[in-house]
Design a protein around this motif. Structure first.
Motif, PDB file in Angstrom:
ATOM      1  N   GLU A  98       6.516   4.910   7.392  1.00  0.00           N
ATOM      2  CA  GLU A  98       5.799   3.646   7.401  1.00  0.00           C
ATOM      3  C   GLU A  98       4.299   3.909   7.500  1.00  0.00           C
ATOM      4  OE1 GLU A  98       5.787  -0.565   9.939  1.00  0.00           O
ATOM      5  OE2 GLU A  98       6.995   1.135  10.609  1.00  0.00           O
ATOM      6  N   LYS A  99       3.531   3.198   6.684  1.00  0.00           N
ATOM      7  CA  LYS A  99       2.078   3.321   6.657  1.00  0.00           C
ATOM      8  C   LYS A  99       1.603   4.725   6.268  1.00  0.00           C
ATOM      9  CE  LYS A  99       0.917  -0.574   9.614  1.00  0.00           C
ATOM     10  NZ  LYS A  99       0.055  -1.075  10.703  1.00  0.00           N
ATOM     11  N   ASN A 100       2.309   5.325   5.338  1.00  0.00           N
ATOM     12  CA  ASN A 100       1.840   6.586   4.763  1.00  0.00           C
ATOM     13  C   ASN A 100       0.455   6.425   4.140  1.00  0.00           C
ATOM     14  OD1 ASN A 100       1.922   9.260   3.536  1.00  0.00           O
ATOM     15  ND2 ASN A 100       2.439   8.208   1.625  1.00  0.00           N
ATOM     16  N   TYR A 101       0.135   5.209   3.707  1.00  0.00           N
ATOM     17  CA  TYR A 101      -1.148   4.986   3.032  1.00  0.00           C
ATOM     18  C   TYR A 101      -2.342   5.344   3.893  1.00  0.00           C
ATOM     19  CZ  TYR A 101      -1.068   0.436   5.500  1.00  0.00           C
ATOM     20  OH  TYR A 101      -0.999  -0.561   6.439  1.00  0.00           O
ATOM     21  N   TYR A 102      -2.169   5.339   5.211  1.00  0.00           N
ATOM     22  CA  TYR A 102      -3.284   5.707   6.089  1.00  0.00           C
ATOM     23  C   TYR A 102      -3.654   7.184   5.963  1.00  0.00           C
ATOM     24  CZ  TYR A 102      -5.366   2.042   8.889  1.00  0.00           C
ATOM     25  OH  TYR A 102      -6.153   0.996   9.304  1.00  0.00           O
ATOM     26  N   ASN A 103      -2.788   7.977   5.332  1.00  0.00           N
ATOM     27  CA  ASN A 103      -3.114   9.380   5.073  1.00  0.00           C
ATOM     28  C   ASN A 103      -4.017   9.541   3.853  1.00  0.00           C
ATOM     29  OD1 ASN A 103      -1.427  10.528   7.163  1.00  0.00           O
ATOM     30  ND2 ASN A 103       0.341   9.981   5.892  1.00  0.00           N
ATOM     31  N   LEU A 124       0.824  -1.208   0.000  1.00  0.00           N
ATOM     32  CA  LEU A 124       0.000   0.000   0.000  1.00  0.00           C
ATOM     33  C   LEU A 124       0.860   1.262   0.000  1.00  0.00           C
ATOM     34  CD1 LEU A 124      -2.756  -1.273   2.421  1.00  0.00           C
ATOM     35  CD2 LEU A 124      -2.871  -1.090  -0.068  1.00  0.00           C
ATOM     36  N   ASP A 125       1.987   1.229   0.699  1.00  0.00           N
ATOM     37  CA  ASP A 125       2.909   2.364   0.613  1.00  0.00           C
ATOM     38  C   ASP A 125       3.569   2.434  -0.761  1.00  0.00           C
ATOM     39  OD1 ASP A 125       2.538   3.656   3.031  1.00  0.00           O
ATOM     40  OD2 ASP A 125       4.053   2.478   4.085  1.00  0.00           O
ATOM     41  N   VAL A 126       3.848   1.270  -1.352  1.00  0.00           N
ATOM     42  CA  VAL A 126       4.397   1.264  -2.714  1.00  0.00           C
ATOM     43  C   VAL A 126       3.403   1.904  -3.676  1.00  0.00           C
ATOM     44  CG1 VAL A 126       4.999  -0.229  -4.665  1.00  0.00           C
ATOM     45  CG2 VAL A 126       5.963  -0.681  -2.408  1.00  0.00           C
ATOM     46  N   GLU A 157     -10.314   2.934   5.467  1.00  0.00           N
ATOM     47  CA  GLU A 157     -10.193   1.587   6.012  1.00  0.00           C
ATOM     48  C   GLU A 157     -10.952   0.570   5.157  1.00  0.00           C
ATOM     49  OE1 GLU A 157     -10.944   1.065  10.121  1.00  0.00           O
ATOM     50  OE2 GLU A 157      -9.388   2.479  10.764  1.00  0.00           O
ATOM     51  N   ASP A 158     -12.089   0.975   4.578  1.00  0.00           N
ATOM     52  CA  ASP A 158     -12.824   0.028   3.737  1.00  0.00           C
ATOM     53  C   ASP A 158     -12.055  -0.287   2.462  1.00  0.00           C
ATOM     54  OD1 ASP A 158     -13.815   2.873   3.104  1.00  0.00           O
ATOM     55  OD2 ASP A 158     -14.570   1.745   1.383  1.00  0.00           O
ATOM     56  N   GLN A 159     -11.284   0.681   1.942  1.00  0.00           N
ATOM     57  CA  GLN A 159     -10.453   0.421   0.767  1.00  0.00           C
ATOM     58  C   GLN A 159      -9.330  -0.555   1.103  1.00  0.00           C
ATOM     59  OE1 GLN A 159      -9.642   4.663   0.007  1.00  0.00           O
ATOM     60  NE2 GLN A 159     -10.463   4.363  -2.059  1.00  0.00           N
ATOM     61  N   ILE A 160      -8.719  -0.359   2.257  1.00  0.00           N
ATOM     62  CA  ILE A 160      -7.659  -1.272   2.692  1.00  0.00           C
ATOM     63  C   ILE A 160      -8.229  -2.678   2.866  1.00  0.00           C
ATOM     64  CG2 ILE A 160      -5.961  -1.766   4.496  1.00  0.00           C
ATOM     65  CD1 ILE A 160      -5.974   1.288   5.106  1.00  0.00           C
ATOM     66  N   ALA A 161      -9.411  -2.774   3.477  1.00  0.00           N
ATOM     67  CA  ALA A 161     -10.040  -4.072   3.708  1.00  0.00           C
ATOM     68  C   ALA A 161     -10.364  -4.775   2.395  1.00  0.00           C
ATOM     69  CB  ALA A 161     -11.301  -3.895   4.546  1.00  0.00           C
TER      70      ALA A 161
END
Length: 246
Positions: free
Chosen positions: A207-212, A81-83, A216-220
């Motif tokens: 680390e975990k820049n993707y949380y910006n 996800l960070d990539v 959460e539903d997209q990650i799931a």
């Protein structure tokens, strides 16, 4: 003389590791040629080792008419996800402006259909830059290949471990090229200056820049379809779902 291939999928930390090793040589990163841009002949010898950078999804033995007789491999992987976010920034007008559907920056398209299209593309195909995917393979196939590779001595690094525990993560270099922890600290400092966060090519470096950027539903949803492959790469879905500790 040993020849070490430093491989990674794009935006996984290859440029950073290249800079760290070049720091041991007290040289610029060009002492470790990027074979996509430089010939292997420009590799600088250091204590019986030479290094090169490549993003190939396979062990390269020939490249653009030159033999590449590597004896050792370093492979760097980073959570998918960070990539995705870092690669999205790379193809935006903020860096290279090479996106199939152009856009100014990651920040400018978050929450739009275009952002969702790029994320869907990465989820389904494992890449968002088709023109380069023939060389790299998709994210999942690329990293799966290198996780199973055992034809040559290989050191596998995680970007997150380099961020959080650089000295033990890079400890193998002490045996390879005869350096100390003090040397490693100097190398990290030199590489840090050369790859300083700038909001462009060196975008976020966290680390975990993707949380910006991802809900959460997209990650799931991503993990619903790619969770097993993430786990095989050392990124458990529970880790990827957990918010970062700030």
């Amino acid at each position: 003389m040993a020849l070490v291939g430093v491989y990674s999928y794009p935006k996984s930390g290859n440029t950073w590791v290249r800079g760290i090793i070049a720091g041991a040589m007290n040289a610029s990163a060009k002492a470790i040629p990027d074979l996509h841009e430089q010939p292997l002949s420009e590799a600088k010898e250091f204590r019986g080792f030479r290094f090169f950078k490549h993003h190939g999804g396979r062990d390269v033995t020939k490249w653009q008419g030159q033999d590449v007789p590597s004896t050792h491999i370093i492979h760097i992987r980073r959570n998918p996800l960070d990539v995705f976010l870092s690669y999205l920034n790379f193809i935006s007008a903020n860096v290279t402006n090479t996106a199939s559907i152009p856009f100014d920056s990651v920040e400018s398209i978050v929450g739009t259909d275009l952002f969702d299209l790029y994320f869907s593309s990465f989820t389904i195909t494992g890449h968002i830059a088709p023109r380069f995917s023939l060389e790299t393979g998709d994210y999942f196939a690329h990293n799966a290949y290198w996780m199973k590779f055992n034809a040559k001595p290989i050191v596998r690094l995680r970007y997150e471990d380099l961020l959080n525990a650089p000295l033990p993560t890079l400890g193998f270099l002490k045996d390879w090229i005869g350096i100390t922890d003090e040397d490693l600290n100097t190398m990290l400092e030199r590489a840090g200056k050369g790859t300083k966060k700038d909001g462009k090519f060196y975008w976020r470096q966290e680390e975990k820049n993707y949380y910006n950027f991802l809900r959460e539903d997209q990650i799931a949803t991503f993990l619903k379809y790619r969770g097993d492959e993430c786990r095989a790469l050392g990124y458990d879905p529970a880790y990827l779902m957990a918010p970062p500790v700030r």
